[in-house]
Scaffold this active site. Structure first.
Site, PDB file in Angstrom:
ATOM      1  N   CYS A 149       0.813  -1.223   0.000  1.00 52.06           N
ATOM      2  CA  CYS A 149       0.000   0.000   0.000  1.00 52.06           C
ATOM      3  C   CYS A 149       0.850   1.279   0.000  1.00 52.06           C
ATOM      4  O   CYS A 149       0.516   2.253  -0.692  1.00 52.06           O
ATOM      5  CB  CYS A 149      -0.982  -0.015   1.166  1.00 52.06           C
ATOM      6  SG  CYS A 149      -0.344  -0.755   2.675  1.00 52.06           S
ATOM      7  N   HIS A 242      -1.458   6.483   4.536  1.00 51.71           N
ATOM      8  CA  HIS A 242      -0.005   6.347   4.639  1.00 51.71           C
ATOM      9  C   HIS A 242       0.641   7.609   4.062  1.00 51.71           C
ATOM     10  O   HIS A 242       0.349   8.006   2.921  1.00 51.71           O
ATOM     11  CB  HIS A 242       0.492   5.134   3.852  1.00 51.71           C
ATOM     12  CG  HIS A 242       0.123   3.807   4.456  1.00 51.71           C
ATOM     13  ND1 HIS A 242      -0.411   3.658   5.719  1.00 51.71           N
ATOM     14  CD2 HIS A 242       0.254   2.545   3.956  1.00 51.71           C
ATOM     15  CE1 HIS A 242      -0.605   2.362   5.968  1.00 51.71           C
ATOM     16  NE2 HIS A 242      -0.223   1.670   4.915  1.00 51.71           N
TER      17      HIS A 242
END
Ligand code: NAP
Length: 357
Positions: A149, A242
């Site tokens: 990710c 993130h």
């Protein structure tokens, strides 16, 4: 009668990414969740009883589905979204592909296999050509996998720049949300008010997957892009999103102004535009020096847009910037749904989506 939506299955439907699939597909115009599968612990139970629902309310249409095992004899759908534990995926995903199903996976298990594409549709839709190599070894379906990710967030921010200036060296440090560790994930006493400077097995993925995503495809193989990556991975007390800080060196040095203009203008591959899960802008560039921030920017483009900020000169490399994206949407379930939409419009499913006939 509105045209029928294609029934699809979710493997690992009870986990953090599986639940994100359920939410994203709840009102999807082309796909309808017909089957949910998970481990033997959950099989045989109602989905609502097997699942600790994490966010908001469970869409009512899935509550009474009976969870099956992750086995192609128990699951009928042609399109199978994968959110399983990586060890269990090692047997299950090839079994589905051999049985003629298309697995849109999130696990690390097959990422670096040479015939498995790591597809971000806006960046490298043509990597789907690797499916022909899978067919050649006898799979009538296929496996298409998402990269890690945080690597997806980094690759999206760098893709427009790499296309023109060609990367040679990348330094990256990540600040990764707790939802990236699944559910129940990181113990609260390890992460509240804290930063953990280690995520098991994460840095090797960050250091090798972006070259595959940004590589070129020819003759049914990918030639990795030729740049080196040094990565630091950190877990931070953020729920979703993130953040990746990047310093990059290129074979041709871009000016800051040209890099910003290029990122702003980038819309990704033409074929992806207008697909149901494609954001209008895969990347947005913010001028606010204190952004991107997960709290404020994580849902840009319904979680599918990567927000880039602080593009500036780097005193060692050429440029540095900050990129932030939603880990379970752009970095996992949302990217997989967009990949399934891409499979549909490229004719690989043998099914015409509503309105595309
Ligand atoms: P998770 O919350 O721990 O969920 C794991 C899922 O796998 C659950 O549905 C679980 O079912 C199922 N499972 C476990 N063992 C199994 C077995 N032996 N057979 C079949 N199913 C099994 O994990 P997650 O965060 O959703 O991640 C799922 C996958 O996506 C992982 O491979 C992860 O590395 C990857 N990924 C996660 C993220 C993220 O942001 N979280 C991003 C990218 C990729 P039960 O409930 O029955 O145990």
């Amino acid at each position: 009668m509105p045209p029928a939506r294609l029934p699809v299955a979710i493997l690992g439907a009870t986990g953090a990414v599986g639940q994100t699939f359920i939410r994203l597909l709840s009102n999807h115009p082309w796909f309808r969740v017909a089957e949910v599968a998970a481990s033997d612990r959950s099989a045989g139970k109602r989905y609502a009883d097997a699942t600790k629902w994490i966010e908001g309310s469970m869409p009512p249409e899935v509550a009474d589905l009976i969870v099956t095992t992750c086995d192609p004899s128990a699951v009928q759908s042609k399109v199978v979204f994968g959110a399983m534990d990586a060890v269990a995926a090692a047997d299950a995903e090839p079994a589905f592909a051999k049985a003629g199903r298309f697995v849109l996976s999130n696990t690390k298990t097959f990422r670096m296999h040479e015939d498995v594409p790591l597809v971000i549709p806006e960046v490298n839709a043509n990597h789907l050509a690797l499916l022909d190599a899978q067919h050649a070894k006898g799979w009538s379906g296929g496996v298409i996998t998402n990269a890690n990710c945080a690597a997806i967030v980094g690759a999206m921010a760098l893709a427009p720049l790499h296309a023109k200036y060609e990367l040679s060296e990348v330094f990256m440090a990540t600040m990764q949300a707790v939802s990236g560790a699944g559910y129940p994930g990181v113990p609260s006493l390890d992460i509240l008010g804290n930063v953990v400077p280690y995520i098991g097995d994460e840095e090797p993925k960050l250091e090798r997957e972006m070259q595959k995503m940004l590589g070129s495809v020819s003759g049914g193989r990918i030639a990795d892009a030729k740049f080196v990556v040094s990565a630091h991975a950190n877990r931070v007390p953020v729920e979703h999103g993130h953040t990746v800080v990047l310093s990059a060196k290129f074979r041709t040095k871009p000016s800051v102004a040209d890099a910003i203009a290029m990122l702003r203008a980038w819309r990704g591959e033409e074929i992806v535009r207008g697909l149901p899960s494609a954001p209008e802008h895969p990347i947005v560039v913010t001028d606010d020096p204190a952004r991107p921030q997960p709290r404020r920017d994580v849902m840009a483009g319904n979680g599918m847009t990567v927000t880039v900020g602080r593009v500036r000169e780097d005193s060692i490399f050429h440029l540095k910037l900050v990129a932030m994206g939603h880990n379970t949407i752009r970095g996992a379930a949302g990217c997989a749904v967009l990949n399934a939409e891409l499979l549909a419009v490229t004719g690989r499913l043998g099914w015409t989506p509503p309105g595309r006939g």
